[in-house]
Scaffold this motif. Structure first.
Motif, PDB file in Angstrom:
ATOM      1  N   UNK B 102      -2.014   0.859  -7.030  1.00 35.55           N
ATOM      2  CA  UNK B 102      -2.476   0.137  -8.209  1.00 35.55           C
ATOM      3  C   UNK B 102      -2.112   0.853  -9.499  1.00 35.55           C
ATOM      4  N   UNK B 103      -1.567   2.079  -9.364  1.00 35.62           N
ATOM      5  CA  UNK B 103      -1.154   2.819 -10.564  1.00 35.62           C
ATOM      6  C   UNK B 103       0.319   2.519 -10.837  1.00 35.62           C
ATOM      7  N   UNK B 104       0.631   2.300 -12.093  1.00 39.89           N
ATOM      8  CA  UNK B 104       2.011   1.980 -12.450  1.00 39.89           C
ATOM      9  C   UNK B 104       2.516   2.976 -13.473  1.00 39.89           C
ATOM     10  N   UNK B 141       3.955  -3.072  -9.132  1.00 38.37           N
ATOM     11  CA  UNK B 141       4.341  -4.093 -10.116  1.00 38.37           C
ATOM     12  C   UNK B 141       3.486  -5.328  -9.857  1.00 38.37           C
ATOM     13  N   UNK B 142       2.936  -5.893 -10.924  1.00 43.37           N
ATOM     14  CA  UNK B 142       2.118  -7.104 -10.767  1.00 43.37           C
ATOM     15  C   UNK B 142       2.311  -8.009 -11.985  1.00 43.37           C
ATOM     16  N   UNK B 143       1.769  -9.218 -11.965  1.00 40.89           N
ATOM     17  CA  UNK B 143       1.985 -10.128 -13.098  1.00 40.89           C
ATOM     18  C   UNK B 143       1.491  -9.555 -14.423  1.00 40.89           C
ATOM     19  N   UNK B 160       9.176  -5.564  -5.737  1.00 40.85           N
ATOM     20  CA  UNK B 160       7.770  -5.989  -5.663  1.00 40.85           C
ATOM     21  C   UNK B 160       7.226  -5.779  -4.252  1.00 40.85           C
ATOM     22  N   UNK B 161       6.117  -5.090  -4.164  1.00 38.38           N
ATOM     23  CA  UNK B 161       5.507  -4.817  -2.855  1.00 38.38           C
ATOM     24  C   UNK B 161       4.351  -5.756  -2.591  1.00 38.38           C
ATOM     25  N   UNK B 162       3.136  -5.235  -2.714  1.00 41.97           N
ATOM     26  CA  UNK B 162       1.934  -5.997  -2.380  1.00 41.97           C
ATOM     27  C   UNK B 162       1.806  -7.312  -3.139  1.00 41.97           C
ATOM     28  N   UNK B 163       2.264  -7.329  -4.394  1.00 38.81           N
ATOM     29  CA  UNK B 163       2.114  -8.536  -5.213  1.00 38.81           C
ATOM     30  C   UNK B 163       2.975  -9.681  -4.684  1.00 38.81           C
ATOM     31  N   UNK B 164       3.956  -9.371  -3.813  1.00 40.13           N
ATOM     32  CA  UNK B 164       4.813 -10.437  -3.276  1.00 40.13           C
ATOM     33  C   UNK B 164       4.113 -11.197  -2.147  1.00 40.13           C
TER      34      UNK B 164
END
Lengths: 69, 176
Positions: B102-104, B141-143, B160-164
């Motif tokens: 969750x850290x970017x 990476x997220x929206x 994109x990992x989890x957000x995909x």
């Protein structure tokens, strides 16, 4: 970690920061497994001694500040 | 095996990893269960390791250290490719601390790493290859953060990992 001398610094950077196993560290640094175990072990002792020395210097300063405020 | 030898072996042990199945640790671990002096040292050592890993995660590595790590990974993974092979490569930069956490990286941090990596491409495969190479940013990476990241010229896209896994989330990132 920066205060540690080589070859202990490299071994601990790879162990703690890169989270490599002792086998991976031995491959990366191209030294035998026993040597790496020894470097990790001795490096940790040195690191602990440095942190203890740092804490013992920092603690009275912090306590002093607390007393003044 | 004496206590000192067991300590040296246990110092390299990482709980919760493949080390638990590694036979090289078996005898020392058994000793740590039965020898009270070793057991006390071992418990203390585990606390120390936990503290070190926690504290070191809070330290942002200086730029020369980050660049040395990136250069080592680039050289180790890609430098042996031919120019033709490299032309088919899409690079992805993904800070290890940003994977699934969750850290970017901030856009500036990511751009600096991409710029350094592009320099590595230039050094190994020439300037035209560096200009043509696509370097993607990955790592939580997220929206919500995609638009700011993609504003950086150095970032050619996102890995994109989890957000995909969420179609709506992935679609929002595609539209960035």
């Amino acid at each position: 970690l920066n205060a540690l001398e080589e070859p202990f610094r490299s071994a601990l950077v790879l162990f703690y920061l890169q989270e490599h196993s002792y086998r991976e560290i031995a491959e990366i640094l191209e030294v035998p497994i026993g040597t790496i175990m020894s470097r990790i072990s001795r490096g940790k002792e040195m690191l602990r001694a440095k942190l203890d020395a740092h804490d013992s210097v920092a603690a009275p300063v912090a306590a002093g500040r607390e007393t003044r405020t | 095996m004496n206590t000192q030898e067991a300590k040296e072996i246990l110092a390299a042990f990482r709980p919760g990893t493949d080390d638990e199945q590694d036979p090289i640790f078996a005898e020392a671990l058994q000793m740590a269960r039965t020898n009270s002096e070793l057991k006390a040292w071992w418990n203390d050592s585990l606390v120390f390791d936990k503290r070190m890993r926690r504290d070191l995660r809070r330290v942002i590595a200086p730029a020369p250290v980050r660049e040395a790590i990136l250069a080592g990974q680039f050289t180790g993974g890609l430098a042996k490719l031919s120019a033709e092979q490299f032309a088919r490569i899409v690079l992805a930069y993904e800070p290890v601390w940003a994977i699934g956490t969750g850290k970017t990286a901030t856009p500036g941090m990511a751009a600096a790493a991409h710029s350094f990596l592009r320099g590595q491409v230039a050094a190994h495969f020439g300037s035209p290859a560096a200009e043509e190479c696509r370097i993607l940013y990955g790592g939580s990476v997220n929206p919500g953060n995609c638009a700011a990241l993609m504003e950086e010229d150095e970032l050619d896209g996102a890995l994109v990992g989890g957000a995909s896994l969420d179609p709506n989330s992935f679609a929002a990132i595609v539209k960035c």
